[in-house]
Design an enzyme around this catalytic site. Structure first.
Site: not given
Length: 638
Positions: A143, A303
């Site tokens: 991420d 997302e």
């Protein structure tokens, strides 16, 4: 005659006769699993290669068991004409990676075929020495979020339940990175105690506004109660910190990012899709209700939203498709912040379409513009071994981002993730990889590469004259309440980890040693266990879910004070465990042939989002044991 001998002896006419009567034989592989067409390319016989390509049923998408394609074998031959034909007429890429991300360009270099290497360099417009390799951050660095401030780049990654929380890395060249700090270093501010593995701090974002660095992240709780997700914000005037005490923003969702608009207003974005709300000027307070910008193009698990304003457009980047093989990056744009947003006609702008490619699950990216005006995207990826085990966890890769004439961004020209890529900046630098790391614990502070599952006890460790003393946890490692487990990321599929332990006195219900760790549900201990009768036993214990498995091979030491060297040798999913009493002569204790449970996919229990770790541990039911470790050495093995 054997068809493989026909090829090896370059008997083209005989090969034509065989394939005319039995065309399916071109798909045969030799005893090593190498396809016939690959062996033809390795001979360097141009007419044979042309015949197989143009007149046989051979597929040019074929790879061998190592993921190598026909161009890899042509590069082995050094036959420039064959290489040129496969690149220019068949469309094979000099930088396509095999299972270990070895490319035909790497092959030409390792074989010393200078003419082939020079040809590849000419085609790519870049010398071999000025290329970098993905992933740029190996091991658990998922991420990624990136910013540039002047000539410096800063990146943050998820840390989950590991402490210190949210590593902050620095680079001057976008390829070589070093952890310089963490967003949360105060144990009382971490709120990690009691959280299950895989929870904690998810998908952080770093931004810079008016001299202040801001990091936002999702704080993911256990699945109890009614609140599962909260957002945190911390700030500092220095990228490395220290950062302010976390402020909580109670808006449900994950993957927050902060966008600073030209008018001075500040916003936070969250999934699902991209929802947005306004923040106060210090970025720590929600001052409007959240509203939807756009749900996404692919519309499955949207997302990781990030906004970029460029040339009059707001560009909205999203991760979609889930974090498995279908993971991707999409983009849409609008002339106004609140939309409506138009999806890019070239979506997904990053995805791995090759099911056999070494780098998979590519998504969750954020763009950055260099000081030279070029664009790059950092993004999440994963590499799987065996039957699909991501033992290193999710990693960070980097690829160039270009803009079309109609103003759309494309990552790596829609080719998916690259194994080998042109150096991003016009500067003298080279990629530092496969480096041995030795920590002698002789500094005033613990290296920032070390971490703990949840904060250690206040006296959980101590640096003392070139040693680290670990206090034994009162709780076994299978519980989330266990403390003082010292770990670092496993960054390579093959490595050796060695430590020196002792002198230590162990009695019953005391133990210490080397640990291979994923979370409280899966780990391997290689340690000394006190027997309580003046003896110590050296053994390996696997913990897999609710199962404890002790190796049959053990070493009973006829004393209760011991100094010993412990070494784990890792070769993909295999582990072997070795010991020494002098640090020179090592003896093998036992071997494990499949430790797939140290991966995201190896066990269905809890949130499996992290990656394999290695380090040291100690256990003492009374919590009084102090175990000295002299050093830890991590050696990558090619």
């Amino acid at each position: 005659m054997n068809i493989f001998d026909v090829v090896r002896q370059e008997m083209l006419d005989d090969l034509k006769v065989i394939l005319a009567h039995e065309p399916e034989r071109v798909d045969e592989t030799d005893q090593d699993g190498v396809p016939l067409s690959f062996l033809a390319a390795k001979t360097g016989h141009i007419q044979m290669v042309k015949y197989i390509v143009e007149y046989s049923r051979a597929s040019m998408n074929t790879v061998d068991k190592y993921g190598r394609n026909i161009l890899h074998f042509a590069a082995m031959s050094g036959a420039l004409e064959v290489v040129q034909y496969l690149v220019e007429k068949v469309g094979m890429s000099p930088v396509s990676g095999d299972r270990d991300l070895m490319t035909p360009m790497d092959v030409a270099s390792s074989y010393g075929h200078e003419s082939v290497l020079s040809y590849f360099e000419e085609r790519l417009g870049c010398t071999y020495s000025k290329m970098y390799r993905n992933p740029i951050r190996s091991g658990m660095y998922p991420d990624p979020s990136i910013i540039r401030v002047g000539d410096d780049y800063y990146m943050v990654n998820s840390s989950f339940i590991y402490f210190p929380c949210i590593p902050i890395s620095h680079s001057r060249d976008l390829v070589n990175w070093k952890i310089i700090g963490h967003a949360i270093t105060n144990p009382e501010w971490s709120h990690l105690d009691g959280l299950e593995g895989g929870r904690g701090y998810w998908a952080p974002d770093i931004s810079y506004h008016e001299g202040v660095f801001t990091i936002a992240a999702t704080y993911r709780l256990n699945d109890t109660g009614t609140v599962y997700r909260r957002q945190i914000v911390v700030t500092s005037d220095k990228p490395e910190g220290p950062y302010s005490k976390p402020v909580f923003i109670d808006e449900d969702g994950i993957d927050p990012s902060i966008f600073n608009d030209d008018d001075g207003k500040r916003y936070m974005l969250l999934n699902r899709g991209a929802r947005i709300f306004q923040l106060s000027q210090d970025g720590k307070e929600k001052i409007s209700e959240a509203s939807m910008l756009f749900y996404g193009d692919q519309k499955r698990a949207p997302e990781g939203p990030h906004l970029l304003k460029k040339d009059g457009y707001y560009y909205l980047f999203l991760a979609e498709g889930g974090t498995g093989p279908g993971h991707r990056i999409t983009v849409s744009r609008s002339r106004t912040l609140m939309g409506n947003y138009e999806p890019c006609p070239y979506n997904p702008i990053m995805r791995q379409f090759d099911e056999k490619g070494a780098i998979q699950r590519c998504g969750h990216g954020k763009p950055v513009c260099t000081q030279e005006g070029n664009w790059y995207m950092v993004y999440l990826c994963g590499r799987q071994i065996g039957d699909g085990y991501s033992i290193l966890g999710r990693e960070t890769a980097l690829d160039p981002m270009t803009w079309t004439m109609d103003g759309w961004p494309l990552v790596n020209n829609l080719k998916g993730p690259s194994a080998l890529q042109k150096w991003p900046l016009n500067m003298e630098s080279s990629q530092v990889g496969n480096k041995t790391v030795i920590d002698n614990f002789d500094g005033p502070d613990l290296s920032k590469d070390w971490m703990f599952p949840r904060p250690p006890e206040e006296d959980g460790y101590r640096l003392d004259g070139g040693k680290i003393l670990l206090k034994g946890s009162r709780i076994q490692l299978s519980k989330k309440e266990a403390k003082n487990i010292l770990l670092r990321r496993q960054e390579h599929f093959a490595f050796e980890g060695t430590t020196k332990l002792g002198p230590v006195r162990l009695v019953k219900d005391q133990e210490a040693g080397l640990i291979c760790y994923y979370d409280e549900n899966t780990w391997i201990k290689f340690g000394l266990f006190g027997l309580g009768d003046g003896k110590i036993v050296l053994k390996v214990l696997e913990h897999i879910g609710h199962l404890n498995r002790i190796s049959e091979d053990k070493l009973v030491i006829q004393r209760n004070v011991v100094t010993i060297y412990l070494k784990v040798k890792t070769d993909y999913l295999r582990r072997s465990f070795h010991y020494s009493f002098d640090g020179k002569e090592y003896f093998s204790l036992t071997k494990l042939y499949d430790v797939n449970y140290l991966s995201d996919e190896g066990l269905v229990m809890g949130k499996r989002f992290t990656g394999a770790m290695v380090g040291m541990y100690a256990y003492d039911s009374c919590g009084k044991l102090q175990v000295p470790f002299d050093y830890f050495e991590y050696v990558p093995v090619k």
